[in-house]
Write a protein that holds these residues in place. Structure first.
Motif, PDB file in Angstrom:
ATOM      1  N   LYS A 194     -12.158 -25.478  19.924  1.00 43.36           N
ATOM      2  CA  LYS A 194     -12.094 -24.047  19.640  1.00 43.36           C
ATOM      3  C   LYS A 194     -11.093 -23.811  18.517  1.00 43.36           C
ATOM      4  O   LYS A 194     -10.013 -24.412  18.492  1.00 43.36           O
ATOM      5  N   THR A 195     -11.454 -22.937  17.577  1.00 51.31           N
ATOM      6  CA  THR A 195     -10.553 -22.563  16.508  1.00 51.31           C
ATOM      7  C   THR A 195     -10.613 -21.058  16.304  1.00 51.31           C
ATOM      8  O   THR A 195     -11.663 -20.443  16.531  1.00 51.31           O
ATOM      9  N   VAL A 196      -9.492 -20.459  15.922  1.00 49.50           N
ATOM     10  CA  VAL A 196      -9.424 -19.036  15.634  1.00 49.50           C
ATOM     11  C   VAL A 196      -9.017 -18.871  14.180  1.00 49.50           C
ATOM     12  O   VAL A 196      -7.992 -19.402  13.746  1.00 49.50           O
ATOM     13  N   ARG A 197      -9.828 -18.153  13.424  1.00 50.43           N
ATOM     14  CA  ARG A 197      -9.591 -17.982  11.999  1.00 50.43           C
ATOM     15  C   ARG A 197      -9.944 -16.560  11.583  1.00 50.43           C
ATOM     16  O   ARG A 197     -10.794 -15.913  12.196  1.00 50.43           O
ATOM     17  N   ARG A 198      -9.315 -16.091  10.535  1.00 50.17           N
ATOM     18  CA  ARG A 198      -9.774 -14.880   9.866  1.00 50.17           C
ATOM     19  C   ARG A 198     -10.719 -15.338   8.767  1.00 50.17           C
ATOM     20  O   ARG A 198     -10.302 -15.895   7.758  1.00 50.17           O
ATOM     21  N   LYS A 272     -11.221  -9.533  16.490  1.00 49.59           N
ATOM     22  CA  LYS A 272     -10.884  -8.282  15.823  1.00 49.59           C
ATOM     23  C   LYS A 272     -11.967  -8.000  14.794  1.00 49.59           C
ATOM     24  O   LYS A 272     -12.378  -8.884  14.060  1.00 49.59           O
ATOM     25  N   GLY A 273     -12.418  -6.744  14.741  1.00 54.30           N
ATOM     26  CA  GLY A 273     -13.508  -6.409  13.839  1.00 54.30           C
ATOM     27  C   GLY A 273     -14.848  -6.766  14.446  1.00 54.30           C
ATOM     28  O   GLY A 273     -14.980  -6.980  15.666  1.00 54.30           O
ATOM     29  N   GLY A 274     -15.884  -6.838  13.612  1.00 57.36           N
ATOM     30  CA  GLY A 274     -17.228  -7.148  14.087  1.00 57.36           C
ATOM     31  C   GLY A 274     -17.987  -7.949  13.052  1.00 57.36           C
ATOM     32  O   GLY A 274     -17.587  -8.051  11.885  1.00 57.36           O
ATOM     33  N   PHE A 275     -19.101  -8.551  13.478  1.00 57.53           N
ATOM     34  CA  PHE A 275     -19.903  -9.409  12.630  1.00 57.53           C
ATOM     35  C   PHE A 275     -21.037  -8.635  11.974  1.00 57.53           C
ATOM     36  O   PHE A 275     -21.776  -7.901  12.637  1.00 57.53           O
ATOM     37  N   VAL A 276     -21.211  -8.842  10.670  1.00 56.58           N
ATOM     38  CA  VAL A 276     -22.433  -8.448   9.969  1.00 56.58           C
ATOM     39  C   VAL A 276     -23.222  -9.732   9.765  1.00 56.58           C
ATOM     40  O   VAL A 276     -22.725 -10.672   9.139  1.00 56.58           O
ATOM     41  N   VAL A 277     -24.447  -9.794  10.307  1.00 55.29           N
ATOM     42  CA  VAL A 277     -25.135 -11.078  10.435  1.00 55.29           C
ATOM     43  C   VAL A 277     -26.584 -10.975   9.975  1.00 55.29           C
ATOM     44  O   VAL A 277     -27.276  -9.987  10.253  1.00 55.29           O
ATOM     45  N   HIS A 278     -27.039 -12.019   9.281  1.00 58.78           N
ATOM     46  CA  HIS A 278     -28.467 -12.164   8.998  1.00 58.78           C
ATOM     47  C   HIS A 278     -28.924 -13.563   9.395  1.00 58.78           C
ATOM     48  O   HIS A 278     -28.125 -14.510   9.473  1.00 58.78           O
ATOM     49  N   ALA A 279     -30.210 -13.699   9.641  1.00 67.81           N
ATOM     50  CA  ALA A 279     -30.846 -15.002   9.826  1.00 67.81           C
ATOM     51  C   ALA A 279     -32.064 -15.042   8.915  1.00 67.81           C
ATOM     52  O   ALA A 279     -32.960 -14.197   9.046  1.00 67.81           O
ATOM     53  N   ASP A 280     -32.079 -15.950   7.956  1.00 65.91           N
ATOM     54  CA  ASP A 280     -33.140 -16.022   6.946  1.00 65.91           C
ATOM     55  C   ASP A 280     -33.321 -14.690   6.225  1.00 65.91           C
ATOM     56  O   ASP A 280     -34.436 -14.315   5.846  1.00 65.91           O
ATOM     57  N   GLY A 281     -32.229 -13.958   6.044  1.00 65.81           N
ATOM     58  CA  GLY A 281     -32.293 -12.676   5.359  1.00 65.81           C
ATOM     59  C   GLY A 281     -32.659 -11.503   6.240  1.00 65.81           C
ATOM     60  O   GLY A 281     -32.605 -10.357   5.785  1.00 65.81           O
ATOM     61  N   GLU A 282     -32.996 -11.752   7.511  1.00 68.13           N
ATOM     62  CA  GLU A 282     -33.348 -10.684   8.438  1.00 68.13           C
ATOM     63  C   GLU A 282     -32.096 -10.256   9.208  1.00 68.13           C
ATOM     64  O   GLU A 282     -31.393 -11.105   9.774  1.00 68.13           O
ATOM     65  N   THR A 283     -31.807  -8.961   9.216  1.00 66.36           N
ATOM     66  CA  THR A 283     -30.577  -8.470   9.832  1.00 66.36           C
ATOM     67  C   THR A 283     -30.585  -8.705  11.342  1.00 66.36           C
ATOM     68  O   THR A 283     -31.520  -8.323  12.036  1.00 66.36           O
ATOM     69  N   ILE A 284     -29.524  -9.328  11.826  1.00 67.36           N
ATOM     70  CA  ILE A 284     -29.343  -9.570  13.261  1.00 67.36           C
ATOM     71  C   ILE A 284     -28.455  -8.500  13.868  1.00 67.36           C
ATOM     72  O   ILE A 284     -28.705  -8.014  14.974  1.00 67.36           O
ATOM     73  N   CYS A 285     -27.402  -8.108  13.165  1.00 70.85           N
ATOM     74  CA  CYS A 285     -26.529  -7.036  13.631  1.00 70.85           C
ATOM     75  C   CYS A 285     -25.591  -6.629  12.499  1.00 70.85           C
ATOM     76  O   CYS A 285     -25.410  -7.368  11.525  1.00 70.85           O
ATOM     77  N   LYS A 286     -24.992  -5.456  12.639  1.00 70.74           N
ATOM     78  CA  LYS A 286     -24.031  -4.966  11.657  1.00 70.74           C
ATOM     79  C   LYS A 286     -22.632  -4.802  12.246  1.00 70.74           C
ATOM     80  O   LYS A 286     -21.693  -4.507  11.512  1.00 70.74           O
ATOM     81  N   ASP A 287     -22.500  -4.989  13.543  1.00 74.09           N
ATOM     82  CA  ASP A 287     -21.182  -4.930  14.178  1.00 74.09           C
ATOM     83  C   ASP A 287     -21.204  -5.757  15.457  1.00 74.09           C
ATOM     84  O   ASP A 287     -20.882  -5.285  16.533  1.00 74.09           O
ATOM     85  N   GLY A 288     -21.595  -7.028  15.320  1.00 72.22           N
ATOM     86  CA  GLY A 288     -21.727  -7.888  16.481  1.00 72.22           C
ATOM     87  C   GLY A 288     -20.390  -8.391  16.996  1.00 72.22           C
ATOM     88  O   GLY A 288     -19.407  -8.445  16.261  1.00 72.22           O
ATOM     89  N   LYS A 289     -20.366  -8.763  18.264  1.00 71.85           N
ATOM     90  CA  LYS A 289     -19.131  -9.251  18.889  1.00 71.85           C
ATOM     91  C   LYS A 289     -19.243 -10.697  19.372  1.00 71.85           C
ATOM     92  O   LYS A 289     -18.231 -11.370  19.508  1.00 71.85           O
ATOM     93  N   LYS A 290     -20.464 -11.153  19.631  1.00 71.59           N
ATOM     94  CA  LYS A 290     -20.626 -12.512  20.166  1.00 71.59           C
ATOM     95  C   LYS A 290     -21.961 -13.080  19.696  1.00 71.59           C
ATOM     96  O   LYS A 290     -22.986 -12.402  19.747  1.00 71.59           O
ATOM     97  N   LEU A 291     -21.943 -14.328  19.245  1.00 73.16           N
ATOM     98  CA  LEU A 291     -23.146 -15.010  18.772  1.00 73.16           C
ATOM     99  C   LEU A 291     -23.205 -16.410  19.354  1.00 73.16           C
ATOM    100  O   LEU A 291     -22.184 -17.096  19.458  1.00 73.16           O
ATOM    101  N   GLU A 292     -24.398 -16.824  19.732  1.00 76.78           N
ATOM    102  CA  GLU A 292     -24.641 -18.214  20.140  1.00 76.78           C
ATOM    103  C   GLU A 292     -25.748 -18.759  19.250  1.00 76.78           C
ATOM    104  O   GLU A 292     -26.833 -18.173  19.161  1.00 76.78           O
ATOM    105  N   ILE A 293     -25.475 -19.873  18.585  1.00 74.56           N
ATOM    106  CA  ILE A 293     -26.408 -20.439  17.609  1.00 74.56           C
ATOM    107  C   ILE A 293     -26.638 -21.900  17.949  1.00 74.56           C
ATOM    108  O   ILE A 293     -25.691 -22.683  18.071  1.00 74.56           O
ATOM    109  N   SER A 294     -27.911 -22.273  18.111  1.00 74.48           N
ATOM    110  CA  SER A 294     -28.244 -23.630  18.535  1.00 74.48           C
ATOM    111  C   SER A 294     -29.356 -24.198  17.677  1.00 74.48           C
ATOM    112  O   SER A 294     -30.196 -23.466  17.136  1.00 74.48           O
ATOM    113  N   CYS A 295     -29.383 -25.532  17.586  1.00 75.32           N
ATOM    114  CA  CYS A 295     -30.457 -26.248  16.904  1.00 75.32           C
ATOM    115  C   CYS A 295     -31.526 -26.654  17.913  1.00 75.32           C
ATOM    116  O   CYS A 295     -31.211 -27.112  19.020  1.00 75.32           O
TER     117      CYS A 295
END
Length: 305
Positions: A194-198, A272-295
């Motif tokens: 686990k790492t915490v970064r800005r 702190k703050g929120g995530f602005v996220v896309h997947a393949d250019g498709e918007t996933i969220c504009k103020d997300g708090k938690k993401l799980e990404i798997s292969c």
């Protein structure tokens, strides 16, 4: 043996330029006497429905004719409808960035991409799935996920209907560079650590490139069972601009504030703050708090050079 090709065609791809290419596509299939069925998308999400309905067709290639968004929808439809089958997926690139096709070893020139479809060579393709934001149950992706800076770049590029190809992303980058200041505090977990970064930017890639120009994961392999991470700590605008220049050459590894790694699973939280996220250019969220990404290793096959 491929007995039929179902072409899922997005007439809006490339800001409408795809329609001018359709006669070339049909002429090629007729000249080569290759069986094909043409299905037009009519609205956002329609390609998902069309691909899902065709995912189990035997001896059939499902071909996305459009840009990265079209490819993303077709991939999601294939995954939703495939059952135990392993769909065969092809691409005719007609979008602005065509980043998925680049990472999938599909030629950018339509003439060459058509020849690739004709030959039918294929290999397994990994996909990713992202859960969170507007997609708590998950959305599949073929090229990559962007969190932060590059998602805002994509939103800016979409506002420029008369600027074409990668140049729209260049202008979007400059506009975002001027006004972007907020970087969320990110807790990132992968490989049991686990790492915490800005972080101003986090890219998690299956392919190599985003925005038609920026090599976020130049060494990524799309069938190795892993996703590639490129994370950028919060930087001054000048240092970020220098980093972006390195992206265009894929030489950012080793720069101060850059983390590059690989894993098959990532968990991200915004402390702190929120995530602005896309997947393949498709918007996933504009103020997300938690993401799980798997292969997901090799759920489909891709036709490529």
């Amino acid at each position: 043996m491929i007995k039929n090709n179902i072409i899922i065609f997005n007439p809006s791809a490339g800001k409408g330029a795809a329609l001018r290419k359709l006669p070339q596509v049909e002429a090629f299939f007729k000249k080569e006497e290759i069986n094909y069925t043409l299905k037009y998308t009519e609205s956002a999400g329609h390609a998902i429905e069309l691909a899902s309905a065709s995912a189990r067709e035997p001896d059939t290639a499902i071909i996305a004719a459009g840009g990265d968004g079209t490819c993303n929808e077709v991939l999601n439809g294939l995954m939703n409808g495939k059952g135990d089958a392993t769909p065969l997926f092809g691409v005719l690139p007609m979008g602005r960035g065509n980043d998925f096709s680049y990472g999938g070893h599909v030629p950018a020139r339509l003439e060459e991409a058509l020849e690739v479809i004709k030959k039918g060579n294929s290999s397994p393709l990994d996909l990713g799935i992202i859960k969170g934001g507007d997609y708590p149950e998950g959305r599949y992706f073929g090229n990559g996920v962007g969190v932060g800076f590059d998602t805002i770049v994509g939103l800016e590029a979409a506002k420029m209907p008369h600027v074409h190809d990668a140049f729209a992303y260049v202008i979007g980058t400059l506009k975002t560079l001027i006004k972007f200041s907020a970087s969320p505090e990110v807790e990132l977990q992968y490989k049991g650590e686990k790492t915490v970064r800005r972080a101003i930017q986090v890219s998690i890639m299956n392919g190599n490139r985003m925005g038609g120009l920026f090599y976020m994961a130049p060494e990524a392999v799309n069938n190795d069972g892993l996703l590639d991470l490129c994370m950028v700590d919060h930087l001054t605008r000048f240092k970020l601009l220098k980093t972006i220049v390195h992206y265009t050459k894929g030489t950012q590894r080793g720069l101060p504030g850059i983390t590059m790694d690989q894993a098959d699973h990532f968990l991200m939280k915004a402390l702190k703050g929120g995530f602005v996220v896309h997947a393949d250019g498709e918007t996933i969220c504009k103020d997300g708090k938690k993401l799980e990404i798997s292969c997901i290793p090799s759920p489909i096959r891709i036709i490529h050079t």
